[in-house]
Design an enzyme around this catalytic site. Structure first.
Site, short mmCIF file in Angstrom:
data_model
loop_
_atom_site.label_atom_id
_atom_site.label_comp_id
_atom_site.label_asym_id
_atom_site.label_seq_id
_atom_site.Cartn_x
_atom_site.Cartn_y
_atom_site.Cartn_z
N LYS A 1 -1.24 -1.00 -4.28
CA LYS A 1 -2.40 -0.16 -3.96
C LYS A 1 -1.94 1.26 -3.76
O LYS A 1 -0.99 1.52 -3.01
CB LYS A 1 -3.06 -0.73 -2.70
CG LYS A 1 -4.11 0.15 -2.07
CD LYS A 1 -4.86 -0.61 -0.98
CE LYS A 1 -4.72 0.06 0.37
NZ LYS A 1 -5.46 -0.65 1.44
N ASP B 1 -13.87 -1.28 2.87
CA ASP B 1 -12.98 -1.42 4.02
C ASP B 1 -13.71 -0.82 5.24
O ASP B 1 -14.40 -1.54 5.96
CB ASP B 1 -11.66 -0.69 3.70
CG ASP B 1 -10.67 -0.61 4.86
OD1 ASP B 1 -11.03 -0.97 5.99
OD2 ASP B 1 -9.51 -0.16 4.66
N LYS C 1 -10.01 -6.56 7.95
CA LYS C 1 -8.96 -6.27 8.92
C LYS C 1 -9.49 -6.71 10.27
O LYS C 1 -10.49 -6.16 10.74
CB LYS C 1 -8.69 -4.76 8.99
CG LYS C 1 -8.07 -4.15 7.76
CD LYS C 1 -7.90 -2.66 7.93
CE LYS C 1 -7.38 -2.03 6.66
NZ LYS C 1 -7.50 -0.55 6.70
N GLU D 1 -11.08 0.95 -3.67
CA GLU D 1 -11.42 0.69 -2.27
C GLU D 1 -11.98 1.93 -1.60
O GLU D 1 -11.39 3.01 -1.67
CB GLU D 1 -10.13 0.21 -1.56
CG GLU D 1 -10.31 -0.18 -0.10
CD GLU D 1 -9.01 -0.70 0.51
OE1 GLU D 1 -8.07 -1.08 -0.24
OE2 GLU D 1 -8.90 -0.72 1.75
N SER E 1 0.87 -1.17 0.00
CA SER E 1 0.00 0.00 0.00
C SER E 1 0.91 1.23 0.00
O SER E 1 1.70 1.41 0.93
CB SER E 1 -0.88 -0.05 1.25
OG SER E 1 -1.64 1.12 1.36
N ASP F 1 -7.21 3.34 -3.18
CA ASP F 1 -7.94 3.39 -1.90
C ASP F 1 -8.18 4.85 -1.53
O ASP F 1 -7.24 5.60 -1.31
CB ASP F 1 -7.12 2.69 -0.82
CG ASP F 1 -7.85 2.57 0.52
OD1 ASP F 1 -8.97 3.11 0.65
OD2 ASP F 1 -7.30 1.92 1.43
N LYS G 1 -2.84 5.06 -2.52
CA LYS G 1 -3.76 5.90 -1.76
C LYS G 1 -4.12 7.09 -2.64
O LYS G 1 -3.23 7.68 -3.28
CB LYS G 1 -3.09 6.37 -0.47
CG LYS G 1 -2.84 5.24 0.51
CD LYS G 1 -4.16 4.69 1.02
CE LYS G 1 -3.95 3.69 2.14
NZ LYS G 1 -5.24 3.17 2.65
N GLY H 1 -4.15 -4.18 6.05
CA GLY H 1 -3.15 -3.93 7.10
C GLY H 1 -3.38 -2.59 7.74
O GLY H 1 -4.09 -1.73 7.20
O1 OSB Z 1 -7.16 1.85 4.39
O2 OSB Z 1 -5.98 0.10 4.31
C1 OSB Z 1 -6.15 1.24 4.74
C2 OSB Z 1 -3.12 2.20 6.87
C3 OSB Z 1 -3.71 3.01 7.81
C4 OSB Z 1 -5.07 3.26 7.72
C5 OSB Z 1 -5.82 2.71 6.68
C6 OSB Z 1 -5.23 1.88 5.76
C7 OSB Z 1 -3.85 1.65 5.83
C8 OSB Z 1 -3.10 0.85 4.87
C9 OSB Z 1 -1.86 0.19 5.38
O3 OSB Z 1 -3.40 0.79 3.69
C10 OSB Z 1 -1.47 -1.06 4.67
C11 OSB Z 1 -0.34 -1.78 5.39
O4 OSB Z 1 -0.44 -2.04 6.60
O5 OSB Z 1 0.64 -2.10 4.72
MG MG Z 2 -8.43 0.84 3.06
#
Ligand code: OSB
Ligand code: MG
Length: 374
Positions: free
Chosen positions: A164, A242, A266, A217, A138, A192, A166, A294
């Site tokens: 992924k 999510d 999660k 996402e 991510s 995401d 952001k 994660g």
């Molecule tokens: O939306 O998945 C998410 C981290 C903090 C808050 C939200 C998210 C995330 C990540 C981290 O995408 C992914 C990782 O732990 O590698």
């Molecule tokens: Mg997410």
């Protein structure tokens, strides 16, 4: 049967190797609440609460989790007997709303304790059959889309099975276009939005359909099934939820309304292992793929995620990056690693999590601690 004698909490601070920016905020370090549960026979089990330092992902934070654990949740487990770890979440949830990340930390520790007591690896206790699981990365939001493209190329080269990105309003189409051109057509790309978009953005978001994404996402708010449904109706890219899916019923709603076609599970967000497995099972029943998200976990939280991701309906790469993605040095040994093919091995050789916690290092990093005993 599990009987909990004592639970010890600590807060540690761990700097991230690089800042991680999502649509609603940036993290430079993690403040992490660790939990060590001990049963009456002297077995111990570590877990981690995924709440961050600010309430930008959900309303929970490390300070709120600390309070709710000591004030309301731990009194419901210390001294108590549970026939199976499946009984722990209902005991924590009765007449206490929310605080799912705090509840999850307790519940997961109980699962690991049960696995140790039965002398089974956690993955095996959960019914996971895979010996390794595919991982994705991510990537946080960068000032310059070219920097995201560089990191995406590097991730593909390292073997990651999914990249992924952001995104946020004003930080989306150009980034995705730049990255797609840079990594080529075959790389699995996802985005995401972390709930940053509104109904006014529907037309704009629909343009993401042109980039052959694996999924989009959570563009809209956690409670907004309607906008997710409207977007899914217009595009062929699967929408993935999510933040919305805090319990099995929300996954059921998503499926019934066609508000999404993939679920990110999660354990921290949903209240632990039992509800993660329930969501996994109901999605499997409806032929909806899931993957394990994660929360920038240490090697402790990662062990639970990896065990969970070994279940059969985890059909897409999880956000299960190796330790070096996040930390100069992790708090477990050996550290988590990833093969050239982007796979993480599921520990199957010893009871429980199959990792050793580095107590000395945790001691050094601890900024406060508290104990609940009976
Ligand atoms: O939306 O998945 C998410 C981290 C903090 C808050 C939200 C998210 C995330 C990540 C981290 O995408 C992914 C990782 O732990 O590698
Ligand atoms: Mg997410």
């Amino acid at each position: 049967m599990i009987q909990v004698r004592e639970v010890r909490l600590r807060e540690i601070r761990l700097p991230l190797r690089e800042p991680f920016r999502i649509s609603s905020g940036v993290a430079h370090e993690r403040r992490i609440c660790l939990l060590e549960m001990e049963d009456v026979e002297g077995r111990t089990s570590w877990s981690e609460c995924v709440a961050g330092s600010t309430p930008n992902y959900t309303s929970e934070t490390v300070d709120i989790a600390w309070l709710s654990l000591l004030e309301w949740l731990l009194p419901r487990v210390v001294g108590e007997k549970f026939d199976s770890p499946g009984e722990v979440f209902p005991a924590l949830h009765r007449n206490i709303r929310g605080h799912l990340m705090a509840k999850a930390a307790v519940e997961m520790a109980a699962w690991n304790l049960a696995a140790k007591k039965r002398e089974l690896p956690l993955a095996e206790l959960l019914g996971g059959s895979e010996s390794e699981v595919p991982t994705g990365i991510s990537l946080g939001i960068e000032e310059d889309p070219g920097e995201t493209a560089r990191k995406a190329r590097e991730a593909v080269r390292e073997g990651y099975r999914k990249v992924k990105l952001k995104i946020a309003p004003g930080r989306d189409l150009e980034t995705v276009r730049t990255v797609r051109e840079s990594v080529g057509r075959d790389a699995e790309l996802a985005v995401d939005g972390n709930a940053a978009y509104t109904a006014d953005d529907l037309d704009h978001l629909a343009r993401l359909d042109d980039f052959s994404l694996l999924m989009i996402e959570q563009p809209f708010g956690a409670g907004d099934l309607l906008q997710h449904r409207k977007l899914q109706e217009r595009i062929s890219t699967p929408v993935c939820l999510d933040e919305t899916v805090i319990e099995p019923d929300r996954a059921r709603d998503m499926i019934a309304l066609d508000a999404g076609r993939i679920v990110n599970i999660k354990p921290g967000r949903v209240g632990g292992i039992s509800r993660s497995v329930a969501i996994h099972d109901l999605c499997a029943e409806a032929d909806v793929p899931v993957w394990c998200g994660g929360m920038l976990e240490t090697g402790i939280g990662r062990a639970y995620n990896v065990a969970l991701a070994s279940l059969p309906n985890f059909r897409l790469p999880g956000d299960l990056s190796p330790s070096r993605r996040y930390w100069e040095r992790d708090i477990v040994s050996p550290e988590w690693t990833m093969s050239d093919g982007g796979m993480v091995a599921v520990p199957r050789d010893e009871p429980g999590l199959g990792i050793a916690v580095d107590r000395g290092r945790i001691e050094e990093l601890t900024v406060r601690s508290a104990t609940a005993a009976f």
